[in-house]
Design a protein around this motif. Structure first.
Motif, PDB file in Angstrom:
ATOM      1  N   VAL A  44     -14.530   9.278  30.011  1.00  0.00           N
ATOM      2  CA  VAL A  44     -15.972   9.386  29.791  1.00  0.00           C
ATOM      3  C   VAL A  44     -16.517   8.062  29.262  1.00  0.00           C
ATOM      4  O   VAL A  44     -15.896   7.418  28.398  1.00  0.00           O
ATOM      5  CB  VAL A  44     -16.260  10.539  28.807  1.00  0.00           C
ATOM      6  N   LYS A  45     -17.677   7.650  29.768  1.00  0.00           N
ATOM      7  CA  LYS A  45     -18.289   6.379  29.372  1.00  0.00           C
ATOM      8  C   LYS A  45     -19.573   6.561  28.575  1.00  0.00           C
ATOM      9  O   LYS A  45     -20.021   5.634  27.896  1.00  0.00           O
ATOM     10  CB  LYS A  45     -18.608   5.539  30.620  1.00  0.00           C
ATOM     11  N   HIS A  90     -21.973   9.832  12.662  1.00  0.00           N
ATOM     12  CA  HIS A  90     -21.947   8.614  13.463  1.00  0.00           C
ATOM     13  C   HIS A  90     -20.548   8.439  14.032  1.00  0.00           C
ATOM     14  O   HIS A  90     -19.551   8.527  13.302  1.00  0.00           O
ATOM     15  CB  HIS A  90     -22.324   7.402  12.613  1.00  0.00           C
ATOM     16  N   LEU A  91     -20.456   8.186  15.310  1.00  0.00           N
ATOM     17  CA  LEU A  91     -19.165   8.094  15.987  1.00  0.00           C
ATOM     18  C   LEU A  91     -18.708   6.643  16.099  1.00  0.00           C
ATOM     19  O   LEU A  91     -19.506   5.738  16.369  1.00  0.00           O
ATOM     20  CB  LEU A  91     -19.262   8.710  17.384  1.00  0.00           C
ATOM     21  N   ASP A  92     -17.430   6.439  15.919  1.00  0.00           N
ATOM     22  CA  ASP A  92     -16.808   5.130  16.087  1.00  0.00           C
ATOM     23  C   ASP A  92     -16.266   5.050  17.507  1.00  0.00           C
ATOM     24  O   ASP A  92     -15.325   5.766  17.872  1.00  0.00           O
ATOM     25  CB  ASP A  92     -15.682   4.965  15.066  1.00  0.00           C
ATOM     26  N   VAL A  93     -16.887   4.194  18.322  1.00  0.00           N
ATOM     27  CA  VAL A  93     -16.491   4.100  19.731  1.00  0.00           C
ATOM     28  C   VAL A  93     -16.212   2.645  20.091  1.00  0.00           C
ATOM     29  O   VAL A  93     -16.762   1.723  19.490  1.00  0.00           O
ATOM     30  CB  VAL A  93     -17.584   4.652  20.667  1.00  0.00           C
ATOM     31  N   PRO A  94     -15.353   2.418  21.072  1.00  0.00           N
ATOM     32  CA  PRO A  94     -15.077   1.043  21.514  1.00  0.00           C
ATOM     33  C   PRO A  94     -16.264   0.458  22.268  1.00  0.00           C
ATOM     34  O   PRO A  94     -17.159   1.172  22.717  1.00  0.00           O
ATOM     35  CB  PRO A  94     -13.861   1.204  22.422  1.00  0.00           C
ATOM     36  N   GLU A  95     -16.228  -0.854  22.404  1.00  0.00           N
ATOM     37  CA  GLU A  95     -17.293  -1.545  23.136  1.00  0.00           C
ATOM     38  C   GLU A  95     -17.342  -1.036  24.577  1.00  0.00           C
ATOM     39  O   GLU A  95     -16.308  -0.805  25.203  1.00  0.00           O
ATOM     40  CB  GLU A  95     -17.041  -3.047  23.115  1.00  0.00           C
ATOM     41  N   GLY A  96     -18.544  -0.850  25.080  1.00  0.00           N
ATOM     42  CA  GLY A  96     -18.718  -0.380  26.450  1.00  0.00           C
ATOM     43  C   GLY A  96     -18.980   1.105  26.556  1.00  0.00           C
ATOM     44  O   GLY A  96     -19.331   1.602  27.632  1.00  0.00           O
TER      45      GLY A  96
END
Length: 211
Positions: free
Chosen positions: A169-170, A179-185
């Motif tokens: 999923v993108k 607040h969610l911690d997500v990678p770049e992109g």
């Protein structure tokens, strides 16, 4: 027209314009001006005119916009004319309400299925299948799902977010109050009901004091 970079503040207003235009009587005037839209929605006409100019080149002085063409331009720009398949995680009260909402199709969103820790075999919610969490990744990969909707309690949301990202999923639409911690992109859109309620309550308090 070429794709433009539009600020999030403008993006948040475009669906409001589209909803208003769609709600107008079908036998109403064929043309509508930015001034008329602004007056109906209680917005500034300069702001509305600038917003619409970013997504449509159909406005003409003293004539306004062809209403049908403006609806098409807004729908195309927002991606509502292209269906986006999504999965939803969390089939509790909020998730069930989202699954039962039949208006998403008008905005190009198609929830294929839901996933929940307590999913029973053959369970349906809002006409959509509800599967165990163990099936999330295989389902997303098999159906090339790029959008996930999180409707779980805050203490579970980060783990669900990681599972969705691992499944390919993108884009994530997050209804959990965290607040969610997500990678770049990875794009996350937060639906913070507490913040929205605070804005409404503050506005109401100000109105009451003004009486």
């Amino acid at each position: 027209m070429a794709e433009k970079q539009v600020p999030n503040t403008v993006l948040s207003r475009l669906p409001v314009y589209l909803s208003y235009l769609r709600a107008l009587p079908e036998d109403g005037p064929a043309n509508i001006s930015a001034t008329a839209i602004a007056g109906a929605l209680g917005m500034g006409q300069v702001q509305v005119r600038k917003d619409l100019a970013m997504v449509s080149q159909g406005g003409r002085p003293k004539v306004g916009y062809d209403r049908a063409a403006l609806i098409r331009d807004l729908s195309a720009f927002l991606g509502y004319d292209n269906t986006t398949d999504a999965v939803l995680v969390g089939a509790g009260k909020l998730g069930s309400a989202l699954l039962g909402y039949d208006g998403f199709g008008r905005y190009g969103l198609n929830i294929l299925a839901a996933f929940d820790l307590n999913a029973a075999p053959g369970r349906l919610q809002g006409g959509k299948p509800v599967y165990p969490m163990a099936q999330l990744a295989p389902f997303c990969r098999a159906n090339a799902v790029l959008m996930g909707i999180i409707a779980v309690p805050g203490d579970c949301a980060q783990a669900v977010c990681r599972q969705l990202i691992d499944a390919g999923v993108k884009v994530i639409w997050n209804f959990a109050p965290i607040h969610l911690d997500v990678p770049e992109g990875i794009l996350v859109q937060y639906e913070n009901m507490a913040a929205s309620l605070a804005v409404l309550s503050k506005h109401l308090s100000a109105r009451i004091r003004g009486f």
